[in-house]
Design a protein around this motif. Structure first.
Motif, mmCIF file in Angstrom:
data_model
loop_
_atom_site.group_PDB
_atom_site.id
_atom_site.type_symbol
_atom_site.label_atom_id
_atom_site.label_comp_id
_atom_site.label_asym_id
_atom_site.label_seq_id
_atom_site.Cartn_x
_atom_site.Cartn_y
_atom_site.Cartn_z
ATOM 1 N N GLY A 108 -3.336 9.950 12.135
ATOM 2 C CA GLY A 108 -2.075 8.938 12.092
ATOM 3 C C GLY A 108 -2.196 8.078 10.659
ATOM 4 O O GLY A 108 -3.040 8.538 9.818
ATOM 5 N N THR A 109 -1.251 7.078 10.611
ATOM 6 C CA THR A 109 -1.196 6.392 9.422
ATOM 7 C C THR A 109 -1.108 4.788 9.761
ATOM 8 O O THR A 109 -0.992 4.612 11.107
ATOM 9 N N GLY A 110 -1.867 3.984 9.159
ATOM 10 C CA GLY A 110 -2.038 2.680 9.394
ATOM 11 C C GLY A 110 -3.062 2.312 10.343
ATOM 12 O O GLY A 110 -4.018 3.065 10.491
ATOM 13 N N ALA A 117 4.915 2.310 7.073
ATOM 14 C CA ALA A 117 4.373 3.323 5.959
ATOM 15 C C ALA A 117 5.474 3.502 4.968
ATOM 16 O O ALA A 117 6.606 3.571 5.126
ATOM 17 N N ARG A 132 -5.325 11.826 6.138
ATOM 18 C CA ARG A 132 -5.804 11.244 7.390
ATOM 19 C C ARG A 132 -4.404 11.549 8.192
ATOM 20 O O ARG A 132 -4.725 11.892 9.238
ATOM 21 N N ALA A 133 -3.286 11.571 7.747
ATOM 22 C CA ALA A 133 -2.007 11.832 8.758
ATOM 23 C C ALA A 133 -2.260 13.471 9.285
ATOM 24 O O ALA A 133 -1.848 13.823 10.205
ATOM 25 N N THR A 181 6.282 4.684 0.995
ATOM 26 C CA THR A 181 5.954 5.349 -0.326
ATOM 27 C C THR A 181 6.749 5.131 -1.509
ATOM 28 O O THR A 181 7.687 4.473 -1.353
ATOM 29 N N ALA A 201 1.868 4.686 1.016
ATOM 30 C CA ALA A 201 1.541 5.513 2.121
ATOM 31 C C ALA A 201 1.542 6.987 1.783
ATOM 32 O O ALA A 201 0.991 8.090 2.414
ATOM 33 N N ASP A 245 0.781 -1.332 0.088
ATOM 34 C CA ASP A 245 0.019 -0.003 -0.088
ATOM 35 C C ASP A 245 0.837 1.494 0.080
ATOM 36 O O ASP A 245 1.830 1.366 0.551
ATOM 37 N N GLU A 252 -4.215 8.974 2.488
ATOM 38 C CA GLU A 252 -3.362 8.658 3.455
ATOM 39 C C GLU A 252 -2.740 9.958 3.891
ATOM 40 O O GLU A 252 -2.696 9.983 5.177
ATOM 41 N N ARG A 253 -2.195 10.602 3.012
ATOM 42 C CA ARG A 253 -1.587 12.017 3.462
ATOM 43 C C ARG A 253 -2.652 12.805 4.276
ATOM 44 O O ARG A 253 -2.266 13.455 5.176
ATOM 45 N N GLU A 295 -3.168 3.915 -4.846
ATOM 46 C CA GLU A 295 -3.138 3.404 -3.520
ATOM 47 C C GLU A 295 -2.293 2.280 -3.337
ATOM 48 O O GLU A 295 -2.105 1.991 -2.207
#
Length: 196
Positions: free
Chosen positions: A132-134, A146, A126-127, A148, A118, A116, A123-124, A184
């Protein structure tokens, strides 16, 4: 036929593997990908999985799967024993990913790695919103790294691994523009530099 619609990367991996190949799937889970490769591509399939319940599920599917921890090595396989060694959605969970991918490139002529992204815009966001991430701390899921697309390219350079092909996906759609932001999932086919 097995349902591969749950994960975006599985169909891309099946497409990358030629008919009749020798395949090793590391962290093969319940065997859904291996079963699909056997049914559709008539591969000679082997797997390694750490979870005993998943190993039993693979055996129930008629697959040849060994119980083991891929981070402890796959030294019992000879050089170039397989055409393709697959690590699908497992790289982010490894404590020491470099030795695993090096071994993949030793025992296989090609390595397929999926993860996936990151850097995907959701995801960006969300952070940035503080979520957070994950997985969350309360989820009970294992720690996940994470990754990229740029980090993976740097990782490949350090391992002297050549990227032969790559597919970037969002939903079921291939992403051709701005994959660092719009994809994604990433699926890469690797080979040793200087090797076929």
């Amino acid at each position: 036929m097995t349902d591969v619609t749950q994960r975006l990367d599985l169909e891309a991996i099946v497409d990358f593997v030629p008919e009749g190949s020798k395949v090793l799937d590391l962290g093969c889970g319940n065997g859904i990908l291996l079963e699909e490769l056997v049914q559709r591509k008539h591969v000679e399939a082997r797997g390694v999985e750490i979870d005993e319940d998943d190993v039993r599920a693979c055996i129930t599917r008629g697959l040849s799967v060994r119980h083991g921890n891929i981070e402890e090595g796959i030294a019992d396989y000879r050089d170039d024993a397989f055409d393709y060694v697959i690590l699908s959605q497992t790289l982010a969970y490894l404590n020491r990913p470099a030795p695993v991918v090096k071994e993949m490139l030793r025992v296989g002529r090609h390595a397929i790695v999926s993860f996936d992204n990151a850097g995907y815009w959701r995801e960006r966001l969300r952070a940035l919103s503080g979520r957070g991430t994950g997985f969350t701390l309360a989820s009970g899921e294992p720690r996940v790294r994470a990754i990229t697309l740029d980090q993976f390219l740097e990782f490949c350079n350090r391992l002297n691994a050549r990227i032969e092909q790559a597919v970037f996906l969002s939903g079921r759609q291939p992403i051709r523009t701005l994959p660092k932001l719009r994809a994604e999932v990433a699926v890469y086919v690797l080979a040793r530099n200087g090797g076929a």
